[in-house]
Design a protein around this motif. Sequence first.
Motif, mmCIF file in Angstrom:
data_model
loop_
_atom_site.group_PDB
_atom_site.id
_atom_site.type_symbol
_atom_site.label_atom_id
_atom_site.label_comp_id
_atom_site.label_asym_id
_atom_site.label_seq_id
_atom_site.Cartn_x
_atom_site.Cartn_y
_atom_site.Cartn_z
ATOM 1 N N VAL A 98 -4.332 86.694 4.224
ATOM 2 C CA VAL A 98 -4.656 86.376 5.618
ATOM 3 C C VAL A 98 -5.236 87.615 6.295
ATOM 4 N N TYR A 99 -5.824 87.404 7.463
ATOM 5 C CA TYR A 99 -6.440 88.544 8.134
ATOM 6 C C TYR A 99 -6.351 88.382 9.641
ATOM 7 N N GLU A 100 -6.677 89.437 10.335
ATOM 8 C CA GLU A 100 -6.812 89.434 11.791
ATOM 9 C C GLU A 100 -7.975 90.330 12.172
ATOM 10 N N ASP B 121 1.434 88.351 16.546
ATOM 11 C CA ASP B 121 2.202 87.087 16.516
ATOM 12 C C ASP B 121 1.512 86.076 15.597
ATOM 13 N N ARG B 122 0.174 85.990 15.724
ATOM 14 C CA ARG B 122 -0.540 85.023 14.880
ATOM 15 C C ARG B 122 -0.477 85.449 13.400
ATOM 16 N N LEU B 123 -0.561 86.770 13.160
ATOM 17 C CA LEU B 123 -0.411 87.263 11.780
ATOM 18 C C LEU B 123 0.945 86.830 11.226
ATOM 19 N N ILE C 180 -4.260 78.353 9.748
ATOM 20 C CA ILE C 180 -3.831 79.600 9.097
ATOM 21 C C ILE C 180 -5.057 80.495 8.972
ATOM 22 N N LYS C 181 -4.939 81.738 9.404
ATOM 23 C CA LYS C 181 -6.115 82.620 9.368
ATOM 24 C C LYS C 181 -6.239 83.217 7.961
ATOM 25 N N SER C 182 -6.617 82.350 7.027
ATOM 26 C CA SER C 182 -6.688 82.743 5.619
ATOM 27 C C SER C 182 -8.041 83.392 5.333
ATOM 28 N N LYS D 209 -15.000 70.397 16.134
ATOM 29 C CA LYS D 209 -13.753 71.113 15.848
ATOM 30 C C LYS D 209 -13.825 72.535 16.382
ATOM 31 N N GLU D 210 -14.633 73.363 15.756
ATOM 32 C CA GLU D 210 -14.793 74.756 16.189
ATOM 33 C C GLU D 210 -15.966 75.333 15.444
ATOM 34 N N GLY D 211 -16.331 76.554 15.791
ATOM 35 C CA GLY D 211 -17.398 77.236 15.082
ATOM 36 C C GLY D 211 -16.880 77.865 13.798
ATOM 37 N N ALA D 212 -17.803 78.395 13.003
ATOM 38 C CA ALA D 212 -17.428 79.035 11.743
ATOM 39 C C ALA D 212 -16.563 80.274 11.983
ATOM 40 N N SER D 213 -16.742 80.925 13.132
ATOM 41 C CA SER D 213 -15.869 82.069 13.444
ATOM 42 C C SER D 213 -15.550 82.130 14.943
ATOM 43 N N THR D 214 -15.608 80.991 15.608
ATOM 44 C CA THR D 214 -15.383 80.963 17.057
ATOM 45 C C THR D 214 -14.789 79.604 17.466
ATOM 46 N N ASN D 215 -14.131 79.557 18.607
ATOM 47 C CA ASN D 215 -13.691 78.281 19.168
ATOM 48 C C ASN D 215 -14.773 77.719 20.084
ATOM 49 N N ALA D 216 -14.740 76.393 20.266
ATOM 50 C CA ALA D 216 -15.802 75.698 20.999
ATOM 51 C C ALA D 216 -15.273 75.137 22.321
ATOM 52 N N ILE E 252 -7.962 73.336 14.036
ATOM 53 C CA ILE E 252 -8.723 74.537 14.389
ATOM 54 C C ILE E 252 -7.803 75.757 14.313
ATOM 55 N N LEU E 253 -8.420 76.919 14.333
ATOM 56 C CA LEU E 253 -7.651 78.146 14.474
ATOM 57 C C LEU E 253 -7.330 78.346 15.960
ATOM 58 N N ARG E 254 -6.081 78.677 16.239
ATOM 59 C CA ARG E 254 -5.720 78.955 17.643
ATOM 60 C C ARG E 254 -6.240 80.351 17.974
ATOM 61 N N GLY E 255 -7.450 80.419 18.486
ATOM 62 C CA GLY E 255 -8.065 81.715 18.785
ATOM 63 C C GLY E 255 -7.255 82.473 19.834
ATOM 64 N N ILE E 256 -7.151 83.772 19.625
ATOM 65 C CA ILE E 256 -6.430 84.595 20.610
ATOM 66 C C ILE E 256 -7.259 84.662 21.891
ATOM 67 N N THR E 257 -8.565 84.730 21.744
ATOM 68 C CA THR E 257 -9.435 84.744 22.928
ATOM 69 C C THR E 257 -9.290 83.420 23.678
ATOM 70 N N ARG E 258 -9.230 82.316 22.918
ATOM 71 C CA ARG E 258 -9.000 80.992 23.515
ATOM 72 C C ARG E 258 -7.714 81.013 24.344
ATOM 73 N N SER F 206 -15.900 81.093 21.953
ATOM 74 C CA SER F 206 -15.039 82.253 22.196
ATOM 75 C C SER F 206 -14.531 82.827 20.882
ATOM 76 N N SER F 207 -14.424 84.141 20.862
ATOM 77 C CA SER F 207 -13.765 84.856 19.764
ATOM 78 C C SER F 207 -13.541 86.291 20.231
ATOM 79 N N ALA F 208 -12.764 87.025 19.410
ATOM 80 C CA ALA F 208 -12.398 88.380 19.813
ATOM 81 C C ALA F 208 -13.626 89.265 20.031
ATOM 82 N N THR F 209 -14.652 89.087 19.244
ATOM 83 C CA THR F 209 -15.795 89.991 19.391
ATOM 84 C C THR F 209 -16.882 89.446 20.318
HETATM 85 N N1 PLP Z 1 -12.105 79.902 14.817
HETATM 86 C C1 PLP Z 1 -12.369 80.509 13.638
HETATM 87 C C2 PLP Z 1 -12.636 79.662 12.438
HETATM 88 C C3 PLP Z 1 -12.397 81.911 13.552
HETATM 89 O O1 PLP Z 1 -12.653 82.500 12.367
HETATM 90 C C4 PLP Z 1 -12.164 82.676 14.724
HETATM 91 C C5 PLP Z 1 -12.187 84.140 14.669
HETATM 92 O O2 PLP Z 1 -12.387 84.746 13.659
HETATM 93 C C6 PLP Z 1 -11.906 82.013 15.922
HETATM 94 C C7 PLP Z 1 -11.875 80.621 15.935
HETATM 95 C C8 PLP Z 1 -11.654 82.772 17.187
HETATM 96 O O3 PLP Z 1 -10.406 83.421 17.127
HETATM 97 P P1 PLP Z 1 -10.123 84.743 17.971
HETATM 98 O O4 PLP Z 1 -10.348 84.385 19.406
HETATM 99 O O5 PLP Z 1 -8.694 85.061 17.678
HETATM 100 O O6 PLP Z 1 -11.061 85.777 17.489
#
Ligand code: PLP
Length: 287
Positions: free
Chosen positions: A32-34, A51-53, A148-150, A181-188, A206-212, A245-248
């Motif tokens: 897993v990663y963060e 917490d998410r980790l 799961i942030k696998s 659902k969501e983006g490849a690395s972001t929430n929608a 979906i992944l529960r984005g921290i930015t979300r 939305s996403s961390a970066t």
């Molecule tokens: N959804 C996916 C599939 C992601 O990979 C990410 C970030 O990598 C997010 C949503 C946004 O998550 P966060 O706001 O924690 O960066």
Amino acid sequence: MPRIAYVNGRYVAHRDASVHVEDRGYQFSDGVYEVCEVARGFIIDMPRHLDRLNRSLGELSIAWPLHRSALAVVIREVVRRNRVTDGLVYLQVTRGVAGRDHFFPPASVRPSLVVTAKKIDPAAGAKRAETGVKVITVPENRWDRVDIKSVGLLPNVLAKQQAKEAGAQEAWFVDADGTVKEGASTNAWIVTRDGVLVTRPADHGILRGITRTTLFDVAAKLGYRIEERGFSVAEAKAAREVFLSSATTIAMPIVEIDGEPVANGHPGTITLSLRQAFFDVAKKSPA
Ligand code: PLP
């Protein structure tokens, strides 16, 4: 100045940083990663990321590689040693190194931990937010535990590359029922004509984005209402505003979906106000 990475207890030159060929992250994506944003010398929302980790590790029965407080020290140290004031810090935990076998290795095998950091010019994100980004839609083809942030991200990699080849910056996974659902690395997200923010519930889909999560706090501060529900691609195309939305990326306006302009083709004011207020609300841990 040479970049430094942390690999299993040692700070090493980034160019020499490596893990064993039988690391289960390499063999099975068994890890897993963060990714935490670093902004103006602060690590953003680090407690929520840890917490998410904790949740991701728990769901996969992987032990913490270090005590949580020790990991926080390593994260800070990697940011500090790389002199990152704006950028990101990446951490990855895998089930460790063991002869290739699908069964979990014995408990004596310690999880592997890698932490890296890199600088990103904050002006690049700000500039991109002035024009907004484009997304394409692709059918959902991931497993049903994307909460799961696998590190198993192959469908995300393929979707992102497809977006790039189409001249877009992100790909939205769309369910068989037509909901986003969501983006490849972001929430929608969308903003309805009435100014309500809509984003899919963070269940297993979906992944529960921290930015979300932090944007929920930002929205509350700014007096915006949020509805957690699915929305279709058609609803997004007709929305007042659309963003990801996403961390970066923080809150980043979307101005085109599958080649069609949305929200008049311009970044929306609500999205930009969320972006603007984000760092006032997010937790900032000194690096
Ligand atoms: N959804 C996916 C599939 C992601 O990979 C990410 C970030 O990598 C997010 C949503 C946004 O998550 P966060 O706001 O924690 O960066």
